[in-house]
Every structure is written in structure tokens, then in C-alpha cells.
Write a protein that holds these residues in place. Sequence first.
Motif, PDB file in Angstrom:
ATOM      1  N   ASP A   1       0.815  -1.216   0.000  1.00  0.00           N
ATOM      2  CA  ASP A   1       0.000   0.000   0.000  1.00  0.00           C
ATOM      3  C   ASP A   1       0.848   1.266   0.000  1.00  0.00           C
ATOM      4  O   ASP A   1       0.556   2.223  -0.726  1.00  0.00           O
TER       5      ASP A   1
ATOM      6  N   ARG B   1       2.260   1.906  -3.428  1.00  0.00           N
ATOM      7  CA  ARG B   1       1.228   2.344  -4.368  1.00  0.00           C
ATOM      8  C   ARG B   1       0.830   3.794  -4.079  1.00  0.00           C
ATOM      9  O   ARG B   1       0.669   4.601  -5.005  1.00  0.00           O
ATOM     10  N   GLU B   2       0.676   4.132  -2.812  1.00  0.00           N
ATOM     11  CA  GLU B   2       0.299   5.503  -2.453  1.00  0.00           C
ATOM     12  C   GLU B   2       1.376   6.500  -2.877  1.00  0.00           C
ATOM     13  O   GLU B   2       1.068   7.622  -3.321  1.00  0.00           O
TER      14      GLU B   2
END
Length: 289
Positions: free
Chosen positions: A204, A207-208
Amino acid sequence: MPTVRPLWRVPGIVVRERLHPSGRVRIPEPMVMDDPVSVDEFHTGGASNPGMRAVYDLCARSLDALLPPGGRLLDLGVGSGRALSAVLRRRPDIHATAVDLAPNMLATARKLFDSEGLADRVDLVQADITALPEKLSAAPWDAISCMWTLHQLPDFDILRGALDQLAAVRRRSGAAVWISDFQRLRDPAACPDMLVCVDPESPDILREDAIASEAAAFTFAELSTELTAAGLVGMHSGHSTPLPYLQAYWLFGAEGKPHAAPGVRRGELRGSARREAALLRWGFTAKPF
């Protein structure tokens, strides 16, 4: 079991991007990424994420085509060193000087180069790429690279400062130039949706970071205009397809395209990273190799 990639959604994402109105507002990132956790996640992702490794491979192949045998490379915004490492491993004949403003990034890069046996071919310098020390700006370089760095500059004034420095080095030395970065898309949902399709297993935080970088990037029109204003005229350019979230610009050196250097290393990628790299190369609209 690997996560199934919903690639059937990609055509719809591409169509929405092409039909979306222009005018999306840029959301700047902090100029210096130096939080230890973020640096570690970014650096780890650069070794394990197939998409990131594909981008590094594209840069390495491009600089391979721009650097003469025994060339001297000035790398602006080295980060944790993964992109430059790919260049040095591909071209064991070159020497690089790498600049970054973030101490933790430079420390991570130093450990990487030490561990890979590359430390004797790279000098690391803590400096602002918008105000290079004279020992760098006046040196005789064969190529200048700026890989995935410009999107971190907070505004157009600072972007102009960086490009002015790069252009001045080019004028003095006749060096080749390689600039690569994200491009801000029209549709703010395009990048997040595409990442879910092509890289669903990405952590995550990684991706962020990619989503934030795309939102902070300059568009093709914005960056092209600023490159011309800085005196970097006649640059070749290309972008990724089917979604143009990556862009690149280059100039050959004053003596034109160099002869191929002997002893270059090729084919280091394996598995999914090799496939992603081949797809990225195939889909890029233009490149120097």
C-alpha cells in the motif's frame, strides 16, 4: 497464490483518460523525501517491484545509448541509488557523480553501491540540483541524467532553477541529456485504477507513493515548455502507452550518437520484471536505443 490482475479493465481506463477534460490541478509533494520509513519502503520496492525495475531498465538502456566508452555521468537526484545502479551494472566502463539533497537517501545509496561493488565508480554529493556547486557545474561531463526527480520539485520556479542548471552544464560540456519522470494525467482516477490492474500485489505505501508522484508530476506540455525556455531545444521525447503516465526527453552529446561501448552487460532481469521491462520498451513511443 498470485493475485489475479484485472487487465480487462485497462481499455476502459485508457478511454476515460483520453476523454477526460484537461486542467487537472497539480498537487505538489515535499521536495525532499527523507523520512527513514519512506526511504526504506521506496528502496525495498526498487529491488522487488517488477514495474519499478522495468523503469530502471529503460533508463539504463537509454543512458547506455547516450554515454560514450569510459563516459562520465552526472546524475541529478540519485535517490536511493537503484536507477543509477542499473546504469553502472550495465556499463562497467563508466564513472558517475550522483547528487541528492536528502541525507537518508544518500546514505541508502552509499550502502547499495558498497554492497554491489560499485562504490569505486560513483561519487555521492549532497547538494541542491537547483544550485549545483561549481566543481560539478564546470566539470567536463559526457552525459547528465535526471531520473524520476522533477515531480518532487514544489513549483515552476524551482523547476526552472533545476532546468537552468542542467542546461548550463550541457552548454559548457556538450553532454548528452536524459530526463525521465512521471506525467500528470487528465483523469485523477486513471493512475490508481491502472495500478490496481497491473500491480495488485504492490504494498500500500508503495502504491500511495506512486499515486502521489503522478499527481505531483508536470504534464508533457508543461515540461516541454520549460525545457525549451531553459534552452534545451530540439529534445527528442517519448511516453508510455497505452497510458502516458511516464515521459522521457533526451539529447545526444555534441559529437552525436556514440559508438557502442565494449563489454556492456545485458539481460540481467528475470521473470516478471523482464516481462514488464519488455512491455514498457515496446509501448514507449520513442527512445534513444
